[in-house]
Design a protein around this motif. Structure first.
Motif, PDB file in Angstrom:
ATOM      1  N   GLY A 290      16.019   4.540  -1.771  1.00  5.86           N
ATOM      2  CA  GLY A 290      16.553   4.869  -0.459  1.00  5.86           C
ATOM      3  C   GLY A 290      16.337   3.725   0.510  1.00  5.86           C
ATOM      4  N   GLU A 291      16.077   4.058   1.761  1.00  6.31           N
ATOM      5  CA  GLU A 291      15.930   3.037   2.798  1.00  6.31           C
ATOM      6  C   GLU A 291      14.520   2.460   2.824  1.00  6.31           C
ATOM      7  N   SER A 292      14.407   1.213   3.267  1.00  9.72           N
ATOM      8  CA  SER A 292      13.120   0.562   3.466  1.00  9.72           C
ATOM      9  C   SER A 292      12.773   0.628   4.948  1.00  9.72           C
ATOM     10  N   PHE A 293      11.497   0.752   5.235  1.00  9.82           N
ATOM     11  CA  PHE A 293      11.077   0.835   6.627  1.00  9.82           C
ATOM     12  C   PHE A 293       9.663   0.283   6.752  1.00  9.82           C
ATOM     13  N   ARG A 294       9.241   0.086   8.005  1.00  8.61           N
ATOM     14  CA  ARG A 294       7.895  -0.392   8.285  1.00  8.61           C
ATOM     15  C   ARG A 294       7.107   0.722   8.953  1.00  8.61           C
ATOM     16  N   ASP A 295       5.870   0.891   8.528  1.00  9.49           N
ATOM     17  CA  ASP A 295       5.008   1.928   9.063  1.00  9.49           C
ATOM     18  C   ASP A 295       4.495   1.506  10.439  1.00  9.49           C
ATOM     19  N   LYS A 296       3.781   2.403  11.112  1.00  8.53           N
ATOM     20  CA  LYS A 296       3.232   2.064  12.423  1.00  8.53           C
ATOM     21  C   LYS A 296       2.162   0.987  12.278  1.00  8.53           C
ATOM     22  N   LYS A 297       1.897   0.288  13.363  1.00  6.68           N
ATOM     23  CA  LYS A 297       0.967  -0.835  13.341  1.00  6.68           C
ATOM     24  C   LYS A 297      -0.474  -0.356  13.178  1.00  6.68           C
ATOM     25  N   VAL A 298      -1.198  -1.059  12.305  1.00 11.18           N
ATOM     26  CA  VAL A 298      -2.617  -0.796  12.083  1.00 11.18           C
ATOM     27  C   VAL A 298      -3.389  -1.925  12.755  1.00 11.18           C
TER      28      VAL A 298
ATOM     29  N   GLY B 144      -3.376  -7.177  13.919  1.00 10.24           N
ATOM     30  CA  GLY B 144      -2.608  -6.007  13.519  1.00 10.24           C
ATOM     31  C   GLY B 144      -1.558  -6.370  12.481  1.00 10.24           C
ATOM     32  N   HIS B 145      -1.158  -5.383  11.687  1.00 11.99           N
ATOM     33  CA  HIS B 145      -0.071  -5.594  10.726  1.00 11.99           C
ATOM     34  C   HIS B 145       0.654  -4.277  10.505  1.00 11.99           C
ATOM     35  N   ARG B 146       1.895  -4.370  10.024  1.00 12.93           N
ATOM     36  CA  ARG B 146       2.712  -3.202   9.718  1.00 12.93           C
ATOM     37  C   ARG B 146       3.077  -3.256   8.244  1.00 12.93           C
ATOM     38  N   GLU B 147       2.704  -2.221   7.506  1.00 12.67           N
ATOM     39  CA  GLU B 147       2.972  -2.157   6.072  1.00 12.67           C
ATOM     40  C   GLU B 147       4.438  -1.781   5.846  1.00 12.67           C
ATOM     41  N   GLN B 148       5.034  -2.332   4.782  1.00 11.93           N
ATOM     42  CA  GLN B 148       6.432  -2.051   4.464  1.00 11.93           C
ATOM     43  C   GLN B 148       6.514  -1.076   3.296  1.00 11.93           C
ATOM     44  N   TYR B 149       7.380  -0.054   3.443  1.00 11.65           N
ATOM     45  CA  TYR B 149       7.533   0.989   2.447  1.00 11.65           C
ATOM     46  C   TYR B 149       9.010   1.212   2.132  1.00 11.65           C
ATOM     47  N   THR B 150       9.268   1.909   1.021  1.00 10.69           N
ATOM     48  CA  THR B 150      10.617   2.310   0.629  1.00 10.69           C
ATOM     49  C   THR B 150      10.584   3.788   0.278  1.00 10.69           C
ATOM     50  N   LYS B 151      11.581   4.529   0.742  1.00  8.17           N
ATOM     51  CA  LYS B 151      11.704   5.934   0.373  1.00  8.17           C
ATOM     52  C   LYS B 151      12.531   6.020  -0.897  1.00  8.17           C
ATOM     53  N   VAL B 152      12.052   6.797  -1.876  1.00  6.72           N
ATOM     54  CA  VAL B 152      12.781   7.007  -3.121  1.00  6.72           C
ATOM     55  C   VAL B 152      12.927   8.503  -3.342  1.00  6.72           C
ATOM     56  N   THR B 153      14.025   8.892  -3.978  1.00  9.93           N
ATOM     57  CA  THR B 153      14.304  10.285  -4.282  1.00  9.93           C
ATOM     58  C   THR B 153      14.222  10.481  -5.787  1.00  9.93           C
ATOM     59  N   VAL B 154      13.505  11.507  -6.224  1.00  9.36           N
ATOM     60  CA  VAL B 154      13.370  11.809  -7.649  1.00  9.36           C
ATOM     61  C   VAL B 154      14.634  12.539  -8.089  1.00  9.36           C
ATOM     62  N   LYS B 155      15.359  11.955  -9.036  1.00 17.70           N
ATOM     63  CA  LYS B 155      16.611  12.549  -9.525  1.00 17.70           C
ATOM     64  C   LYS B 155      16.412  13.434 -10.736  1.00 17.70           C
ATOM     65  N   ASP B 156      15.594  12.979 -11.682  1.00 18.35           N
ATOM     66  CA  ASP B 156      15.477  13.734 -12.936  1.00 18.35           C
ATOM     67  C   ASP B 156      14.138  13.441 -13.593  1.00 18.35           C
ATOM     68  N   ILE B 157      13.590  14.461 -14.276  1.00 18.27           N
ATOM     69  CA  ILE B 157      12.383  14.325 -15.087  1.00 18.27           C
ATOM     70  C   ILE B 157      12.745  14.754 -16.503  1.00 18.27           C
TER      71      ILE B 157
END
Length: 104
Positions: A64-72, A88-101
């Motif tokens: 899904g989309e990539s985003f940056r978390d709040k500043k630590v 301070g730094h902001r960690e970068q994350y990506t949202k993923v959707t589980v399609k199948d197991i």
């Protein structure tokens, strides 16, 4: 049905349709990725535990989309030495959707 997967050094609980927040991926939005490192699969009454991974089990995710978390903020301070630093730094994350197991 849910599965515990290890991805990029961290463990996540994946259920079909759930959205997970993982460390930033270099894949395009909408790409699918198969994760083979499945630690546990639970299907109601039946539980399969791997040693260390469940053989033939896969979890398919969609990026899904990539985003940056709040500043630590990190404060360094030494008393009586006139030393203090605010970093301070902001960690970068990506949202993923589980399609199948899948379990073989």
């Amino acid at each position: 049905m849910y599965a515990l997967v290890e991805y990029k050094g961290k463990q996540y609980k994946a259920e079909k349709g759930s959205v997970l927040t993982v460390d930033k991926l270099d894949a395009e939005k909408g790409a699918t990725i198969d994760i083979d490192s499945v630690l546990l699969v639970s299907d109601g009454d039946k539980v399969s535990v791997g040693t260390p991974f469940v053989k033939g089990a896969k979890v398919q995710i969609e990026v899904g989309e990539s985003f940056r978390d709040k500043k630590v903020l990190v404060l360094k301070y030494k008393s009586k030495k006139d030393y203090h630093r605010l970093i301070g730094h902001r960690e970068q994350y990506t949202k993923v959707t589980v399609k199948d197991i899948t379990v073989a």
